[in-house]
Each structure stands twice: as C-alpha cells, then as structure tokens.
Design an enzyme around this catalytic site. Structure first.
Site, PDB file in Angstrom:
ATOM      1  N   ASP A 545       0.820  -1.207   0.000  1.00 59.46           N
ATOM      2  CA  ASP A 545       0.000   0.000   0.000  1.00 59.46           C
ATOM      3  C   ASP A 545       0.860   1.266   0.000  1.00 59.46           C
ATOM      4  OD1 ASP A 545      -2.726   1.230   0.440  1.00 59.46           O
ATOM      5  OD2 ASP A 545      -1.705   1.984   2.219  1.00 59.46           O
ATOM      6  N   GLU A 598       1.085  -0.543  -5.172  1.00 57.90           N
ATOM      7  CA  GLU A 598       0.107   0.518  -5.408  1.00 57.90           C
ATOM      8  C   GLU A 598       0.914   1.814  -5.524  1.00 57.90           C
ATOM      9  OE1 GLU A 598      -3.586   2.965  -3.404  1.00 57.90           O
ATOM     10  OE2 GLU A 598      -1.853   2.310  -2.274  1.00 57.90           O
TER      11      GLU A 598
END
Length: 876
Positions: A545, A598
């Site tokens: 993330d 990401e």
C-alpha cells in the site's frame, strides 16, 4: 476506608486507597491460558472474574491500586502517614505488612503518554525513588530462616524501580563467600521458602518484596520456590525464572544486530517452549533506549515488578523465560524510559492480539496442519505475468458481516469459485485498533486481527481457498503506523521505529508516523514481516500500500516541510533500498509469490529487477506487478460522461496503450473507487437505469480484454448501487429472489462469471500481457462512433477480437479490418445478451471475412455492434 481484600485485614489510609474491582487490573479468563498457580493469589486485591480496565494513569505500578503514591520514606498506618527509618525493616503485623506492600514507594508510574501526545508536565514527572539505604536482614534466630543476602543500595534501587539491565545477576542463585545466595522478588508475598530435594529453607524477608538467604552449599542445587500470600490457601510453588540461561541464541542476536534476521518472528516476541527441561514462555523485545524492561500480564495482575527482563548485550534485545506460562496468556512490556517514567506497550512482534478495543498481546503457538501442498508446488511453475490473474478484492469483516475466518472459508470460497476469479485480495488483516481505517493503520504487524478468530483460523481460510484453486493476495502496509501510545510510537521513550526528524516522521495526510527505513533494525522488522505472511500463512502475494508516499520525501508536503536527500533530490533513498531488499528477500525465499505495488506516479522501474539500473540511475524496485492507476482514472472519467460528449475524450480510452508495456500492470477497480462520495461503479454511469447497467457491463468487457491483469472490488460484480460501507457490508438483498429488480443485478453477476471463465480459457488474454506482441489495434480513431476494436494474441498466434461500442445506438455491418486467417469468427461473449439484462442484439451466425483491405489489414469483417456493449469474437 477499609481494605476490600480478603488478604488485607487492616485499614487503608487515604493516601493508599484500595482499588475497586472495576479498576483493578486482574487476570483474563481467556480459554487456554496457562498460568502458574501462584497467579491466583498475586497482589493484594481480590482477583476479578473478568479482565477489568487498567488502573488509572498515574497509579503506582505495584500490587496496590489506584490510590496516590505514598511519599518516599513514609508508610501508611491506621492513623494516617508517619515517618519511619528506611533501614528498619523488622517484623510487622500482617495488617500493616499488606498495607505497606500495596502502597510501597520506589515504583514509577506506568502508562505515560507518548511524546507525540504530550500531557501536562505534572503528569509527566516521574515519581521520586528513595531506596538509597539497604535494609538490614531480619534475624534468623529462632525462626529457622537462613542469613539474608542483602543487595547494594544502587542495585536494589534499580531492581525495584525496573531499571536494572541484568536482574539475573541479582536474583536467582549465585555463589558467594560462605555458600550459595538465593534471592527472589515477590511483591506482596508473606513468606518465601526455598525447596530442594533435601530441605525446605525459609528465606529472609529483606523488605519491599525481596527475599533472600545464604545456604552453606558447594554448588547450586535444583530448586523451586514456595510463595505464601495472605489469605486462605494462598500457598503456591513455582520455578524461579532467574535460574535459567538465556533462551535466545548468539546467532539470533548477531543477525538482529546486523539487521539481517530473515526469520525475526522466531527470535523476538513471546514463544511457548521447553527450556532446560521446563515448560514456559520466552519473552523477547527490542528496546535499545530503555533503562529497563519488565513483562507483565494476566499472570501477574498486570504488575511487572516480579518479572524484570535482562538486556542481551549491545543488540538492544531484552529477554526473560517465565516458567509455567503458555498459550492464551495476555501480556505487555513495562518499559522504563530514560527519564525514569514507565510506559506499558503491546509486543511489536506479537503473533496474536486481543480483540479490539482491548490491546494486550496474546501468547500463541500454531498447531495447524496444512493441506495445500499441491497448490504450493504448482504456483511456481509459471510466472504470474504469463498466467490468468483475475482478482476479487475483499474486506473480510464486511463481506458478510459477522462471519468468522472459518465461516468465510466455506462461504467465500464457494462464492469466488462460482464467480471464476483466480485470486482474492484481502484488505489488511493485520491487527488494527480502529475498524474505520479498514485495516490500513496497523498496530500488530505480525498478528491477524482477532475480530474473526485465531491465527490458525486464518490459516484455515487460506488453506481452504488454496485447495479450491484460488490464490490469496494480502494488502500489506509498511508505509506508516498510528500514534497510539501503547503501540510503536516512541516505543522505548525515543523515536525508535520512526525517524527523529519530524519532517520525515509524520504523514501529513493520515496523521500517522512513517517508518525509519534507514535504520537497519526497522528495515529488518518490515522485511521479515513480508516473509512472515508468505511463509507462516502461505499467502501468494503482497499488495504493498501507498508506495508513492514512501518514495518521495516531498509527498503531500509544501516547500519548507521536507528536507532533500544527500544528493539534493526528492527521492527517499532509504525507502528505495528497503523496497528493493524486501522484494529480493520475498522472491528468494518464496517461489511463486508475487509482490504488487500501489504506486500512482511515473517512477521508473517499479517492476524492473533490482539489479537492472534504469536511466535515472536507480535499480528497479523489484515488484512483480504494479497497479495501473492511470488507466483507472482515465477510463472511469470517459465512461462516466454522457455518450454525446465521449467523442471529445476518446484519447482517455486509448492513451493507456502508449505506456502499457512500461511496467507489468494490474487494472484496478478497487475499494478506493467506490467510497468517499465517488459512488459505486454502476452509479458512476450516465443515463437511466438500463443505460447505467449497459455501460457497466460494456466497461467490464473492455477491462477484461485490455492488456493487464484485473482486480474488481466486492459488490461491483453484481452492480451494487450504493457506496461500500464497512459498517453495513454489501447489499446482498439485491440478489434475493423475492426482490423485483434481482434479474438486473444477477445479470451483471452472470456476466462477471462468464468473463472470468472465458478469460481463463483464452490464452490470448493473459499469456502475453507484458509483451507488445500480445496486442494490436484495429480501430483507434472512431471517436465519433465511440467505437474501439483491437486484437489480443496468444503465444501460438491464436487471436481474440474485442469490439466496444460506447454509444447508445446499434451499429450494423460495422466494418473491421482483420487478418486473412481465420476464415470465420464466432461471437463468444456479448455484454448485451438477454441473460445479462441486455437487449439481446447478437451476431448469431459465424462471421466470414471478405477479402478486401480494411484498416490496413487484408480482410474485412462486418459485425453488428449492440448499443453500449462489448463483443468478443474468436476463430470458428
């Protein structure tokens, strides 16, 4: 006031009020907890049957309760507070003994706030400790006790205040002139007896919970301790924790010191084990700036006085083996900061935690037996870039709220298998205190959240999915962590896991702290954590993330709010090195695993190998895949416009192919696209309800045919109209047979299932996702028609033809240039089919190309294009 304990028969003064059952830190009644028998009589308060809330901040950390600390050099009495001589520790009445123990001076308060959350100075001031004088031993004449073994004043002070680096040098058994000295620290005990095979010897009460004696022996015998507390039946035997050698090896310490321990979870934390023939639990924690560390828990009524840990050299690791403790034990670390204050912290390496809002760590050991050997062997046969990869993103707690891991294993596996997805991606499952963070503010990096079960229950979920042929991707959050003062923030009183420079330490968007990627121990903590999830839970990939926030020092910062790197640039070189090390380690240790970034910027080489240097001078970050967030943004902007305006934004659907092969991409329609006012996917679409569903279906057909892997967030596979909410979960009622509009939603669900099954069966859609040879345009410039057409190619050359009509009109006999071979094409998927809720405008018969040039190709094909639909054709 009078003492409420059945072991305190005397009065309690106002300066040392007793603790109520509601505020007394008592033992947990967790199933499976293994505690030594003395735990039932520990302290000077009646144990509660349930675990109450901790004592108020500022209360003494001894066996007393929530009253204010007794002033140094005084002790409570029936009449109030009176002065005493610190060196007079003679026998006292039982009533005064328990009262004095329960309010003893010399212990700094616990629970001090993190420097990130400063409290008033009056609350931050450490309690003054006055133990400079060494008490004289009680006389053994006529009592059967042996002579005491007093400690030096400084050692005694440090031991009692929890700031001694080596309590094992003071406690336990040690040769001294005249024999063997035995010492133990048992606050609130009335008497302690040494038990050997040959004798029972009462130890001398040295005051403040210290008991000792010198026996005329030549060597240290095997022994146990019998501890007597006030109250009926309060006599228990236990092994002395301070007679054991360190339970952590030299190699472990060396690797920790080097920041290269790839199995860090096996060295640090709480581990049930048999050590020197005795069952118990080894506690280890990294706290290099601490003056001292003590372990406490439900086994000690959350008072760590009796369990100080030893420092193992210069590594900053503290260790203690506590006999008799096992699975289910609740614990925390009581850390003495440099200023003398104490802070109570959960274990950063805990492999299980209490169910929030409780915050204690839990001793655990896995007994799970895996059944996914075939899956684990098969997953490494081909790289993920050349295999089908269709992902269903799930927030476990809200998919069907209330389900446990084991219930999810049955229901989620059945649902995903029917839907045809190859993988599931779980939003973060690591323990987090705030459910509203969706798991992205982690406090327990090594512990699956206990909200849905135990770590072994989570293993069962992964195992069940694997046995059904479904891979598991896990969202992993090494970018930041919350400021909770019982977790990682200023863990040992200093900025340990976060940088000292506040310009690099705090994340301006989320109010969290950023890891210090330049510190080898912190980097080791994170790299080992990545391997931990892959090895201990058999996950098949990590989606990392917020990578962009890690890579740039000026991320979400204005001028003056960030400092450049050593070369004057904005790149976070420490974060780059960390990501490269993490990826290299995970791929080396776990064949077949994939890491996914990401990353929302144009950073060069996200999926390039770490040893290949790019034009910017950096080696690749080493990820296997990267989310193509540019594709998501552009294509959603296009599809959300009214068709009359789409011709002016045609490039938003074609631009992605300009950079499609710069990285290995995943096309994500993730949770971020359907929250915070962005609307669900079907609700983004223009037009009436029929047109919205038609746009939705056409867009999914385009997505599955586009180069790259696919990810779809839960609820979008059946056109849920409302935004996702983690509190209420998905709108499963839309699929209820009694719901009148069920066919509309079930039709989209059937389309997603068919997309996945055709996708798996068509190598042209996944075999050359990362190669330009796998794609060729047919029509790119039909902006006025809102039409796109392209070919996908397998390694053997077999094609799939995808045609998208994003206008609300039927286009019959639409000419497309095609290769000379094959001689006939058959429609294999049409998003306008009646079974999906469409108008059922089809190409029913095989289509034969005409041998005339079109779009630069030797043959032309006449195709009927339904309105707002995508059509797939394959050779007949």
């Amino acid at each position: 006031m009078t003492c409420t304990s059945d072991r305190c028969s005397g009065p309690v003064t106002a300066g040392s009020s007793s603790t109520s059952r509601e505020n007394r830190p008592g033992p947990s009644t967790s199933a499976g907890a293994s505690r030594p028998p003395y735990a039932t009589s520990r302290g000077c308060s009646v144990p509660s049957t349930t675990r109450p809330t901790p004592a108020p901040r500022g209360a003494p950390s001894g066996c007393g309760g929530a009253g204010r600390p007794t002033a140094p050099g005084t002790r409570p009495s029936r009449r109030g507070t009176r002065a005493r001589n610190p060196s007079s520790y003679g026998p006292t009445r039982r009533t005064e003994r328990c009262t004095r123990r329960c309010t003893r001076p010399g212990t700094a308060p616990t629970g001090w706030p993190s420097p990130w959350r400063r409290s008033p100075a009056s609350q931050r001031r450490a309690e003054t400790v006055d133990t400079t004088a060494t008490p004289a031993p009680a006389h053994a004449t006529g009592t059967g006790r042996v002579p005491g073994a007093p400690l030096g004043a400084e050692d005694r002070r440090r031991l009692l205040s929890g700031t001694h680096h080596d309590p094992h040098a003071l406690l336990g058994a040690h040769p001294v002139p005249g024999g063997i000295a035995f010492r133990t620290l048992r606050p609130c005990a009335r008497a302690v007896t040494l038990l050997t095979e040959e004798r029972e010897v009462p130890l001398t009460d040295m005051g403040e919970g210290l008991f000792s004696g010198v026996l005329p022996l030549d060597s240290i015998p095997a022994y146990r301790l019998r501890v007597t507390y006030d109250g009926p039946g309060a006599v228990h035997e236990y092994e002395d924790p301070y007679r054991f050698l360190p339970a952590l090896g030299e190699l472990d310490l060396h690797l920790i010191g080097e920041g290269r321990h790839e199995e860090l979870w096996k060295a640090l934390g709480a581990h049930p084990m048999t050590h020197q023939g005795v069952s118990g639990t080894r506690f280890t924690v990294w706290a290099p700036n601490a003056l001292g560390v003590r372990v406490c828990g439900d086994f000690s009524y959350w008072d760590g006085s009796a369990h100080p840990m030893r420092s193992l050299g210069a590594t900053g690791v503290w260790e203690l083996f506590v006999p008799g403790l096992g699975e289910g034990t609740l614990y925390k670390f009581d850390i003495a900061r440099a200023d003398g204050s104490h802070t109570l912290r959960a274990d950063p390496m805990a492999r299980r935690a209490e169910v929030p809002p409780n915050t204690a760590s839990v001793v655990t050991r896995s007994s799970y037996r895996w059944g996914d050997d075939a899956w684990m062997t098969r997953r490494a046969e081909r790289p993920v870039t050349r295999t089908p990869f269709s992902v269903y993103e799930v927030h476990l707690a809200s998919w069907r709220p209330g389900l446990t891991y084991r219930q999810l294993a049955e229901q989620l596996t059945e649902y995903v298998t029917e839907a045809g997805f190859t993988h599931v991606e779980f939003m973060p499952v690591a323990e987090h205190p705030f459910s509203g963070s969706w798991g992205y503010q982690v406090t327990g990096f090594y512990a699956p959240t206990s909200r849905m079960g135990t770590p072994d229950d989570f293993r069962y979920l992964v195992d069940t999915l694997h046995q059904a042929g479904i891979g598991v991707i896990l969202d992993w959050v090494p970018a930041h962590f919350p400021k909770d003062d019982w977790a990682l923030a200023a863990f040992d009183g200093e900025h340990l896991y976060e940088p000292q420079d506040r310009r690099r330490a705090e994340h301006p968007d989320w109010g969290t702290l950023i890891f210090d990627y330049g510190r080898k121990e912190v980097r080791n903590f994170l790299v080992a954590n990545a391997s931990y999830w892959c090895e201990e839970f058999h996950v098949d990939g990590l989606r990392v993330d917020a990578v962009a926030s890690m890579l740039y020092l000026d991320y979400s910062r204005e001028d003056g709010q960030w400092a450049p790197n050593e070369s004057g640039g904005r790149e976070n070189l420490d974060a780059v090195a960390f990501l490269q090390e993490m990826n290299a380690t995970v791929y080396r240790r776990n064949p077949g695993v994939v890491t996914i970034a990401e990353e929302s910027t144009a950073w060069n080489g996200v999926t390039r190998a770490t040893h290949h240097t790019g034009p910017d001078g950096f080696g690749g970050l080493g990820f296997g895949l990267k989310w193509n967030m540019g594709w998501s943004h552009d294509s959603l902007e296009y599809i959300s416009r009214d068709p009359v305006y789409r011709e002016y934004h045609h490039n938003e659907m074609t631009f992605s192919m300009v950079y499609a092969y710069s990285e290995n991409y995943v096309l994500p329609l993730s949770h971020d696209e359907v929250v915070h006012g962005k609307q669900s996917l079907v609700s983004k679409m223009p037009g009436d309800w029929w047109q919205r569903r038609a746009n939705h279906r056409a867009y999914l057909g385009f997505m599955w045919a586009h180069p790259g892997k696919q990810l779809l967030f839960m609820g979008q596979e059946f056109a849920q109209g409302g935004e996702w909410s983690q509190e209420s979960g998905l709108d499963w009622g839309l699929l209820d047979p009694a719901y009148p509009a069920r066919p509309d939603h079930h039709g989209v669900q059937l389309l997603v299932r068919d997309l996945n099954h055709h996708y798996r069966a068509t190598p042209a859609l996944w075999e050359q996702d990362t190669s330009p040879a796998g794609f060729s345009w047919i029509v790119t410039d039909a902006a006025q028609d809102n039409v796109l057409a392209f070919l996908r190619h397998a390694e053997d050359g077999s094609p799939l033809l995808a045609v998208c009509n994003f206008s609300p009109v039927v286009r019959r006999d639409y000419v497309l240039g095609v290769p000379e071979e094959p001689h006939a094409w058959r429609e294999v998927l049409n998003t306008d089919a009646a079974r999906y809720g469409g108008g059922d405008i089809r190409n029913a018969d095989p289509l034969k190309p005409e041998q005339e040039v079109a779009h630069g190709r030797p043959a032309r094909l006449r195709v009927t294009l339904p309105p707002l639909a995508t059509v797939w054709l394959r050779p007949e």
